[in-house]
Design an enzyme around this catalytic site. Structure first.
Site, PDB file in Angstrom:
ATOM      1  N   PRO A 191      14.353  -0.353  -0.927  1.00  0.00           N
ATOM      2  CA  PRO A 191      13.907  -1.293  -0.140  1.00  0.00           C
ATOM      3  C   PRO A 191      14.032  -2.674  -1.023  1.00  0.00           C
ATOM      4  O   PRO A 191      14.810  -2.797  -1.818  1.00  0.00           O
ATOM      5  CB  PRO A 191      12.420  -1.182  -0.498  1.00  0.00           C
ATOM      6  CG  PRO A 191      12.124   0.184  -1.468  1.00  0.00           C
ATOM      7  CD  PRO A 191      13.535   0.507  -1.520  1.00  0.00           C
ATOM      8  N   PRO A 192      13.795  -3.869  -0.052  1.00  0.00           N
ATOM      9  CA  PRO A 192      14.220  -5.199  -1.111  1.00  0.00           C
ATOM     10  C   PRO A 192      13.456  -5.235  -2.009  1.00  0.00           C
ATOM     11  O   PRO A 192      12.150  -4.754  -2.441  1.00  0.00           O
ATOM     12  CB  PRO A 192      13.625  -6.076   0.295  1.00  0.00           C
ATOM     13  CG  PRO A 192      13.525  -5.152   1.545  1.00  0.00           C
ATOM     14  CD  PRO A 192      13.291  -4.049   1.205  1.00  0.00           C
ATOM     15  N   LYS A 227       5.952   7.556   0.575  1.00  0.00           N
ATOM     16  CA  LYS A 227       4.579   7.589   1.145  1.00  0.00           C
ATOM     17  C   LYS A 227       3.422   7.384  -0.020  1.00  0.00           C
ATOM     18  O   LYS A 227       2.444   6.881   0.201  1.00  0.00           O
ATOM     19  CB  LYS A 227       4.437   8.688   2.064  1.00  0.00           C
ATOM     20  CG  LYS A 227       5.267   8.547   3.285  1.00  0.00           C
ATOM     21  CD  LYS A 227       5.174   9.953   4.186  1.00  0.00           C
ATOM     22  CE  LYS A 227       5.818   9.677   5.392  1.00  0.00           C
ATOM     23  NZ  LYS A 227       5.913  10.952   6.341  1.00  0.00           N
ATOM     24  N   SER A 247       5.595  12.868  11.878  1.00  0.00           N
ATOM     25  CA  SER A 247       4.743  13.006  10.747  1.00  0.00           C
ATOM     26  C   SER A 247       3.214  12.408  10.817  1.00  0.00           C
ATOM     27  O   SER A 247       2.492  12.678   9.965  1.00  0.00           O
ATOM     28  CB  SER A 247       5.500  12.496   9.550  1.00  0.00           C
ATOM     29  OG  SER A 247       5.425  11.007   9.568  1.00  0.00           O
TER      30      SER A 247
HETATM   31  N1  LIG Z   1      13.232  -2.935 -12.859  1.00  0.00           N
HETATM   32  C1  LIG Z   1      13.298  -4.413 -12.951  1.00  0.00           C
HETATM   33  N2  LIG Z   1      13.213  -5.190 -14.040  1.00  0.00           N
HETATM   34  C2  LIG Z   1      13.404  -6.455 -14.217  1.00  0.00           C
HETATM   35  N3  LIG Z   1      13.427  -7.220 -13.110  1.00  0.00           N
HETATM   36  C3  LIG Z   1      13.370  -6.610 -11.846  1.00  0.00           C
HETATM   37  C4  LIG Z   1      13.553  -5.207 -11.684  1.00  0.00           C
HETATM   38  N4  LIG Z   1      13.721  -4.788 -10.435  1.00  0.00           N
HETATM   39  C5  LIG Z   1      13.807  -5.996  -9.722  1.00  0.00           C
HETATM   40  N5  LIG Z   1      13.918  -6.987 -10.659  1.00  0.00           N
HETATM   41  C6  LIG Z   1      13.885  -8.518 -10.370  1.00  0.00           C
HETATM   42  O1  LIG Z   1      13.467  -8.532  -8.877  1.00  0.00           O
HETATM   43  C7  LIG Z   1      14.112  -9.582  -8.323  1.00  0.00           C
HETATM   44  C8  LIG Z   1      14.743  -8.979  -7.042  1.00  0.00           C
HETATM   45  O2  LIG Z   1      15.809  -7.928  -7.323  1.00  0.00           O
HETATM   46  P1  LIG Z   1      17.157  -8.117  -6.399  1.00  0.00           P
HETATM   47  O3  LIG Z   1      17.729  -9.400  -5.773  1.00  0.00           O
HETATM   48  O4  LIG Z   1      18.058  -7.344  -7.173  1.00  0.00           O
HETATM   49  O5  LIG Z   1      16.754  -7.091  -5.219  1.00  0.00           O
HETATM   50  P2  LIG Z   1      17.367  -6.376  -4.178  1.00  0.00           P
HETATM   51  O6  LIG Z   1      17.216  -4.822  -4.545  1.00  0.00           O
HETATM   52  O7  LIG Z   1      19.014  -6.686  -4.306  1.00  0.00           O
HETATM   53  O8  LIG Z   1      16.775  -6.748  -2.986  1.00  0.00           O
HETATM   54  P3  LIG Z   1      17.665  -6.868  -1.333  1.00  0.00           P
HETATM   55  O9  LIG Z   1      17.669  -5.654  -0.590  1.00  0.00           O
HETATM   56  O10 LIG Z   1      16.348  -7.609  -0.537  1.00  0.00           O
HETATM   57  O11 LIG Z   1      18.780  -7.586  -1.574  1.00  0.00           O
HETATM   58  C9  LIG Z   1      15.293  -9.863  -9.430  1.00  0.00           C
HETATM   59  O12 LIG Z   1      14.820 -11.220  -9.670  1.00  0.00           O
HETATM   60  C10 LIG Z   1      15.276  -8.782 -10.204  1.00  0.00           C
HETATM   61  O13 LIG Z   1      15.867  -9.325 -11.581  1.00  0.00           O
END
Ligand SMILES: Nc1ncnc2c1ncn2[C@@H]1O[C@H](COP(=O)(O)OP(=O)(O)OP(=O)(O)O)[C@@H](O)[C@H]1O
Ligand SMILES: [Mg+2]
Length: 797
Positions: free
Chosen positions: A387-388, A747, A704
């Site tokens: 997910p994002p 979920k 589901s």
């Molecule tokens: N496990 C983690 N530890 C520290 N920071 C995290 C962690 N997971 C995410 N972040 C921080 O959350 C923010 C969003 O992460 P990122 O942009 O890499 O998301 P993404 O998975 O690429 O999302 P999208 O699918 O929307 O591109 C960043 O600033 C990242 O450093």
């Protein structure tokens, strides 16, 4: 009727040398015609033009009778009346073939021709209406009454007049090939009638419509008519200009660099600095040689270089060739010596950037270790799916940092055109290399980390070729050492690039592409993990972003928990980071304004800073009435809860379904109802059951929700509400068995986020709990269902 016959005779006489009427003169002698009455006009029929008063227009006449008419009028110094034919195809026209309202005009210029078409310039003068066609001439003649030009004034006319003026000036400005003076001419017209006529004349409308304007003697009506046509035209023009501007902008951007370079060269030439060109060429040659390209390629480049040197300054082709050579010189052909990866060091970097994600980090390190042991080997391409905001992109950056490689990103979302990846052929104006090569040029390295972001949103191939097939070639270790970009036209070795792809979902990645990649899932974080991430990473990141020292502002754990629970609902941490940023900006303001030296933010302060809570505990609110059950859904952005609402209305035993349900979900609602009826033994002939799944904008499908539907219906029929702390998922069969479903991990995490304490799952999904983080498992009760009744027993209060 007799009129018509007579007319016909005349025309035939005029055109073909008369025969019917005894005593009629042949055309050759038609100059000596009998006098034309004072209240009559010599007429010329027009196939496809309407003459308006006040307008000068060129006309061509070809028919014998028309030529005779024009010649006779010129000889006598008379005006000519012009009438539009009803059908342009009619050759021999009589009274019935013509509109009877026309414009009389003076022939201001006449260019005769020996045969064929004669050209005239005619000045339109006054409207007339034919009253009677006369015969006896080798051309058309009719008695007419003049229509005086309307001169009435008044507000209604004045308003329309101004409106028409403004609109026509706008139209003139929007038209590409109209001289600007025309706007001035329009501005100078002070008669409304004349302006209406002039605009009607210029408008690109059917002749029949122009004729209708000509025949509208009432000034106000005529203005309205013209205004209506013009308004339509102006809006079309506006739109087409908008489209034109847009295309032009795109084109311009591509061309911009090209044109600038060209101008620079011209300026240098003007300044007598063209001596530099020789030096410039010398530089270019040197950098080509130093670029480190393979021998064959260098040979080709040098041949092209010589061609450029021979070419004249400033030719379009020369500058195209020069841009290509410049790119050739700039591309990172050399294989830079790679420092072997220090796995322990890489581990430190990964840990320093990301909390948790143990499995993912381990897999990344394995991947790096394999590459270290066998640098020439074909390593798989990693694809982070989740997910994002779960850290896919930032993990890629960490890998680059850990391996001391350059990082570049190629956004694939919405790409439809193969050329975006593989480039346009050089012969196109404004051609560019594809974005893989562009990224490598930016990276100045061909062994960097290249992130192929949003590979799941790659557009379908269409008219311009399939981008995913180009990408296949990029990613295929068998082919990518000889990648051929259309613009470059020579092979480029991509085999040392470390490709990493990211995606939100797997399903939409084209199959062949998916097969090339090793998928690593990042499912999303629990509340506890989010808290840790916020404490260790996000707060300090945002402190720095807002220019604060760690000592100046603190956010308590309680505050972070409150943000997670009440201000965000997400699998990742992007919104959490944003809200923490907002909190710290607020602190920075207070410090900057001297209100405080240090600021501590606790849970109680959040409402004042962030406003009312965005996500209250919805579940308790909704499930307080019988008929509502909380289901669990899998979505591309992680899991989510959804409510199934059932209610009874008087009716005839129908099932009504709303909320944009897919076919499978509708069927499972049917099955659930059948089952609930057997279970409750209720007589339902006199009621309709309405099942609604809110958040109607998101289409929902899949089997589901069966258990949740069954529970909602049973709750409704028995009048007992569902417990607010329970959420459920599972398919049901008609005989009441609970069948397994997918997405258990997502979920489960969604249930936890929503404050649920008991999750009901199909018994056959019990094994999937292995994937669920231990921390989440510790906080939840699980009820495993074999039969639908199990769900009812556990869920109803
Ligand atoms: N496990 C983690 N530890 C520290 N920071 C995290 C962690 N997971 C995410 N972040 C921080 O959350 C923010 C969003 O992460 P990122 O942009 O890499 O998301 P993404 O998975 O690429 O999302 P999208 O699918 O929307 O591109 C960043 O600033 C990242 O450093
Ligand atoms: Mg991303």
């Amino acid at each position: 009727m007799s009129l018509w016959r007579r007319k016909q005779a005349v025309l035939e006489g005029g055109d073909a040398g008369g025969n019917e009427k005894p005593g009629r003169r042949p055309r050759s002698t038609s100059l000596a015609v009998r006098p034309i009455p004072d209240d009559a006009l010599i007429l010329v029929p027009l196939r496809s033009a309407v003459l308006f008063p006040g307008v000068i227009t060129p006309l061509a006449v070809g028919r014998g009778s028309s030529v005779a008419a024009v010649q006779e009028a010129a000889r006598q110094g008379r005006k000519v009346g012009f009438l539009l034919q009803r059908d342009p195809k009619t050759d021999r026209v009589g009274a019935d073939d013509l509109h009877w309202v026309g414009t009389a005009g003076e022939i201001v210029r006449y260019v005769p021709a020996a045969e064929g078409v004669h050209h005239l310039a005619v000045q339109g003068q006054s409207r007339f209406r034919a009253t009677e066609f006369l015969d006896g001439w080798p051309f058309l003649v009719a008695r007419v009454v003049w229509v005086p030009e309307a001169t009435e004034g008044g507000e209604a006319i004045e308003a329309r007049f101004l409106q028409l003026k403004a609109q026509s000036i706008e139209a003139i400005k929007l038209l590409p090939n109209v001289p600007d003076e025309l706007a001035g001419a329009v501005q100078a017209i002070d008669s409304p009638g004349q302006l209406a006529d002039m605009v009607a004349n210029l408008l690109d409308i059917e002749n029949e419509e122009k004729q209708a304007v000509l025949e509208t003697f009432d000034l106000q009506q005529r203005l309205d008519r013209v205004l209506e046509h013009l308004a339509g035209r102006v809006s079309v023009l506006r739109l087409s200009k908008e489209i034109g501007d847009k295309t032009k902008k795109e084109f311009d951007e591509r061309q911009r660099e090209h044109v600038l370079r060209e101008q620079m060269r011209q300026i240098q030439k003007e300044l007598g600095e063209s001596g530099d060109t020789a030096a410039e060429l010398g530089d270019l040659e040197k950098s080509l040689e130093a670029a480190g390209m393979p021998d064959e390629t260098l040979k080709h480049a040098k041949k092209e270089f010589k061609r450029l040197a021979r070419m004249g300054e400033g030719s379009g082709e020369a500058s195209m060739l020069r841009s290509w050579l410049e790119l050739m010189a700039e591309l990172p052909w050399k294989a830079e010596a790679q420092k072997p990866v220090d796995i322990a060091e890489a581990r430190k970097v990964l840990d320093a950037d990301h909390h948790g994600l143990e499995k993912v980090k381990r897999r990344i390190l394995e991947y790096l270790a394999v590459r270290k042991l066998n640098p020439e080997g074909k390593s798989p391409i990693l694809c982070f799916v989740g997910p994002p905001g779960v850290g896919k992109t930032s993990l890629g950056q960490s890998i680059a940092r850990a391996t001391e490689r350059k990082f570049q990103r190629v956004a694939l979302g919405g790409l439809h055109d193969e050329a975006e990846i593989r480039g346009h052929r050089r012969t196109y104006i404004g051609a560019l290399p594809g974005n893989v090569l562009q990224a490598l040029k930016r990276a100045e390295s061909r062994s960097g980390v290249l992130m192929l972001d949003e590979i799941d949103k790659l557009g379908m191939g269409g008219f311009h070729g399939d981008p995913s097939s180009a990408l296949l070639e990029v990613l295929d270790p068998e082919q990518n050492s000889k990648f051929r970009d259309n613009y470059l036209g020579v092979d480029f070795d991509l085999s040392r690039v470390m490709f990493i792809a990211t995606a939100n979902v797997l399903d939409t990645i084209p199959g062949p592409l998916r097969d090339r990649m090793e998928v690593i899932q990042l499912p999303g974080y629990t509340e506890e993990e989010k808290l840790q991430i916020a404490r260790k990473y996000l707060v300090s990141k945002q402190l720095e972003a807002n220019g604060l020292q760690a000592a100046q502002a603190t956010v308590t754990d309680a505050a972070i928990r409150e943000i997670i629970a009440s201000y965000t609902r997400e699998a990742g941490v992007r919104n959490l980071e944003r809200e923490i940023g907002a909190v710290l900006r607020h602190a920075a303001m207070q410090i900057a304004e001297g209100e405080a030296r240090t600021v501590g933010v606790d849970a109680g302060d959040l409402q004042a800073i962030l406003g009312a809570r965005k996500f209250e505990n919805e579940v308790a609110l909704r499930t307080s009435l019988p008929g509502v059950a909380t289901g669990l859904a899998w979505t591309p952005v992680g899991g989510d809860i959804l409510f199934i609402e059932a209610s009874k209305v008087p009716g005839s035993g129908k099932l009504i379904l709303t909320g944009q349900l897919g076919d499978v979900m509708k069927e499972s609602a049917q099955a659930a109802l059948t089952l609930a009826k057997t279970w409750c033994g209720d007589a339902l002939e006199k009621i309709d059951i309405h099942v609604h799944v809110p958040a109607g904008a998101t289409p929902k499908d899949g089997p589901s929700a069966g258990v949740a539907m069954f529970v909602a219906l049973t709750s409704l029929l028995q009048g007992k509400p569902v417990r607010p702390d329970v959420a459920m998922t599972g398919e049901i069969s008609l005989r009441g068995l609970v069948l397994p479903i997918g997405g258990v991990k997502e979920k489960t995490l969604a249930a936890l986020r929503a404050g649920i304490s008991t999750v009901m799952l199909p018994k056959r999904n019990e094994k999937d709990l292995d994937d669920v983080p231990a921390e989440a498992k510790a906080k939840l009760n699980f009820v495993f269902l074999e039969k639908a009744e199990d769900a009812v027993r556990a869920a109803l209060q």
